[in-house]
Write an enzyme that holds these catalytic residues in place. Structure first.
Site, mmCIF file in Angstrom:
data_model
loop_
_atom_site.group_PDB
_atom_site.id
_atom_site.type_symbol
_atom_site.label_atom_id
_atom_site.label_comp_id
_atom_site.label_asym_id
_atom_site.label_seq_id
_atom_site.Cartn_x
_atom_site.Cartn_y
_atom_site.Cartn_z
ATOM 1 C CD1 TRP A 25 -2.429 1.782 0.293
ATOM 2 C CD2 TRP A 25 -2.152 1.837 2.522
ATOM 3 N NE1 TRP A 25 -3.319 2.870 0.838
ATOM 4 C CE2 TRP A 25 -3.035 2.894 2.233
ATOM 5 C CE3 TRP A 25 -1.785 1.774 3.869
ATOM 6 C CZ2 TRP A 25 -3.571 3.864 3.126
ATOM 7 C CZ3 TRP A 25 -2.463 2.556 4.948
ATOM 8 C CH2 TRP A 25 -3.300 3.551 4.388
ATOM 9 C CG ASP A 48 -1.269 -7.214 2.079
ATOM 10 O OD1 ASP A 48 -2.169 -8.138 2.597
ATOM 11 O OD2 ASP A 48 -1.501 -5.991 2.254
ATOM 12 C CE1 TYR A 53 -4.028 -1.247 -0.522
ATOM 13 C CE2 TYR A 53 -2.215 -2.938 -0.594
ATOM 14 C CZ TYR A 53 -3.324 -2.398 0.083
ATOM 15 O OH TYR A 53 -3.727 -2.742 1.372
ATOM 16 C CE LYS A 82 -5.219 -6.098 1.924
ATOM 17 N NZ LYS A 82 -4.325 -5.789 1.243
ATOM 18 C CG HIS A 115 -9.348 -3.288 0.919
ATOM 19 N ND1 HIS A 115 -8.493 -2.964 -0.197
ATOM 20 C CD2 HIS A 115 -8.717 -2.863 1.879
ATOM 21 C CE1 HIS A 115 -7.251 -2.226 0.475
ATOM 22 N NE2 HIS A 115 -7.530 -2.413 1.599
ATOM 23 N N GLY A 204 3.362 1.685 12.672
ATOM 24 C CA GLY A 204 2.587 2.824 13.129
ATOM 25 C C GLY A 204 2.242 3.676 11.792
ATOM 26 C CB SER A 255 9.978 -0.824 3.153
ATOM 27 O OG SER A 255 11.273 0.022 2.748
ATOM 28 C CB THR A 256 9.679 1.302 -2.167
ATOM 29 O OG1 THR A 256 9.768 2.699 -1.625
ATOM 30 C CG2 THR A 256 8.149 0.809 -2.429
ATOM 31 C CE LYS A 262 19.667 -7.565 0.838
ATOM 32 N NZ LYS A 262 20.245 -6.332 0.163
HETATM 33 P P1 A2P Z 1 9.900 3.462 3.052
HETATM 34 O O1 A2P Z 1 8.934 2.592 2.052
HETATM 35 O O2 A2P Z 1 10.435 4.587 2.392
HETATM 36 O O3 A2P Z 1 10.975 2.384 3.784
HETATM 37 P P2 A2P Z 1 3.751 0.730 7.905
HETATM 38 O O4 A2P Z 1 4.199 -0.547 7.438
HETATM 39 O O5 A2P Z 1 3.674 0.743 9.211
HETATM 40 O O6 A2P Z 1 2.762 1.484 7.037
HETATM 41 O O7 A2P Z 1 4.837 1.703 7.747
HETATM 42 C C1 A2P Z 1 5.308 2.087 6.499
HETATM 43 C C2 A2P Z 1 6.330 3.546 6.374
HETATM 44 O O8 A2P Z 1 7.575 2.914 7.368
HETATM 45 C C3 A2P Z 1 6.840 3.831 5.089
HETATM 46 O O9 A2P Z 1 7.078 5.303 4.964
HETATM 47 C C4 A2P Z 1 8.181 3.078 5.033
HETATM 48 O O10 A2P Z 1 9.009 3.815 4.333
HETATM 49 C C5 A2P Z 1 8.779 3.300 6.590
HETATM 50 N N1 A2P Z 1 9.537 2.218 6.865
HETATM 51 C C6 A2P Z 1 9.374 0.848 6.331
HETATM 52 N N2 A2P Z 1 10.448 0.153 7.077
HETATM 53 C C7 A2P Z 1 11.012 1.117 8.129
HETATM 54 C C8 A2P Z 1 12.035 0.832 8.761
HETATM 55 N N3 A2P Z 1 12.947 -0.237 8.838
HETATM 56 N N4 A2P Z 1 12.778 1.819 9.537
HETATM 57 C C9 A2P Z 1 12.083 2.942 9.430
HETATM 58 N N5 A2P Z 1 11.092 3.273 8.479
HETATM 59 C C10 A2P Z 1 10.622 2.272 7.899
#
Ligand code: A2P
Length: 310
Positions: A25, A48, A53, A82, A115, A204, A255-256, A262
């Site tokens: 998402w 997921d 999306y 979904k 969804h 969060g 995350s992207t 990792k």
């Molecule tokens: P990014 O895609 O740039 O890594 P959630 O899963 O709770 O919705 O959180 C997603 C958000 O947390 C995205 O903004 C993602 O950014 C960021 N994020 C993902 N992995 C980490 C991490 N290990 N540490 C800090 N921020 C993270």
């Protein structure tokens, strides 16, 4: 790496769900293919997705390329999609599922979720009724298109309504869950019913703050969390992901960034001490980041947030 890939929970359907999945998402178009490839190469076996999306075709490209290159086999990867709100009618459910399958380039889905308990109609009741949609979801399993079914963003009473339908069980409830919104009531009920709970936004959802448009607190900056992370020499994100696993849910960190992708999988490799788990279980601040206010309408069926979540 092998042990990680095998870390799963058993669903009511009889299939296993890997405990750490990649959330997609808000993954920007143009970045999802690389993110999914990187996740699969790092050892993720759970992705997921959702029609809304608007990136399932990119996920599909990554999956097809990874299978083609021998990184994974289809049967080793757990793919969730979904059903969107506009496709709840029993005449539309199958077509929507087939569209997601086509985009994802798979001939079955491991998991298909409703969804939201929302169809966009106005009036006292949700139309078509959620039970109609649920029966059409059950048919997808009977037709071999989907292995397990469930819901997302549903309350206990809305799930109880679905469970009046005999046959294919409700296997998964995917909801927001993290120390700033533990969702204890839904979680306890799911445990009692043998329904697996998956936590979305396990970090969060810092990037959802704009959804609230008010002064939401950022979980990743919580002082208790920062102090625990400091003591354990772990990052705050690692602590939160461990909290989610220890809480008994599967988790879907989005995350992207290939580094964070990792690092997030490595949350399976250690254990949060009980005392730290409990400290995070007792944060007073409890508030949804994804509060569903976009579905509230004075004409119903949900004229306020209580009605949506009750
Ligand atoms: P990014 O895609 O740039 O890594 P959630 O899963 O709770 O919705 O959180 C997603 C958000 O947390 C995205 O903004 C993602 O950014 C960021 N994020 C993902 N992995 C980490 C991490 N290990 N540490 C800090 N921020 C993270």
């Amino acid at each position: 790496m092998q042990a990680r890939c095998n870390t799963t929970a058993l669903l009511a359907s009889g299939y296993d769900i890997p405990l750490v999945g990649l959330g997609t998402w808000k993954s920007e178009p143009g970045r999802v293919t690389a993110a999914v490839k990187s996740a699969l190469a790092s050892g993720y076996r759970h992705i997921d997705c959702a029609a809304i999306y608007k990136n399932e075709d990119e996920v599909g490209n990554a999956l097809a390329a990874s299978i083609h290159q021998g990184v994974v086999r289809r049967e080793d990867v757990f793919i969730t999609s979904k059903l969107w709100n506009s496709d709840h009618s029993d005449r539309r459910v199958k077509a929507a599922c087939l569209k997601s399958m086509r985009d994802l380039r798979v001939d079955y889905l491991d998991l298909y979720l409703i969804h939201w308990p929302v169809t966009g109609n106005r009036g006292p009741d949700v139309q078509p009724p959620l039970l109609e949609t649920w029966k059409a979801m059950q048919d997808l399993v009977c037709q071999g298109l989907v292995r397990s079914i469930g819901v997302s963003n549903f309350s206990v009473s809305k799930m109880e309504g679905l469970m009046t339908a005999p046959g294919v069980p409700l296997s998964v409830c995917q909801v927001e869950c993290h120390p700033y919104f533990r969702n204890d009531g839904v979680h306890a009920w799911c445990k009692q019913q043998g329904i697996h709970m998956t936590a979305y936004s396990p970090l969060g959802s810092a990037d959802s703050a704009s959804l609230l448009g008010r002064n939401a607190q950022m979980l990743l900056q919580n002082e208790t969390l920062l102090s625990i992370a400091n003591d354990l020499k772990r990052s705050p994100a690692e602590v939160l992901l461990q909290w989610g696993l220890r809480n008994g849910t599967s988790i879907l960190p989005k995350s992207t960034s290939s580094e964070r992708i990792k690092a997030n999988l490595a949350s399976l490799d250690w254990q949060l001490p009980q005392v730290a788990f409990e400290a995070l279980n007792n944060l007073d601040y409890q508030r949804r980041m994804v509060d569903g206010s976009f579905w509230v309408n004075p004409a119903g069926p949900y004229s306020n947030l209580e009605e949506l979540w009750k």
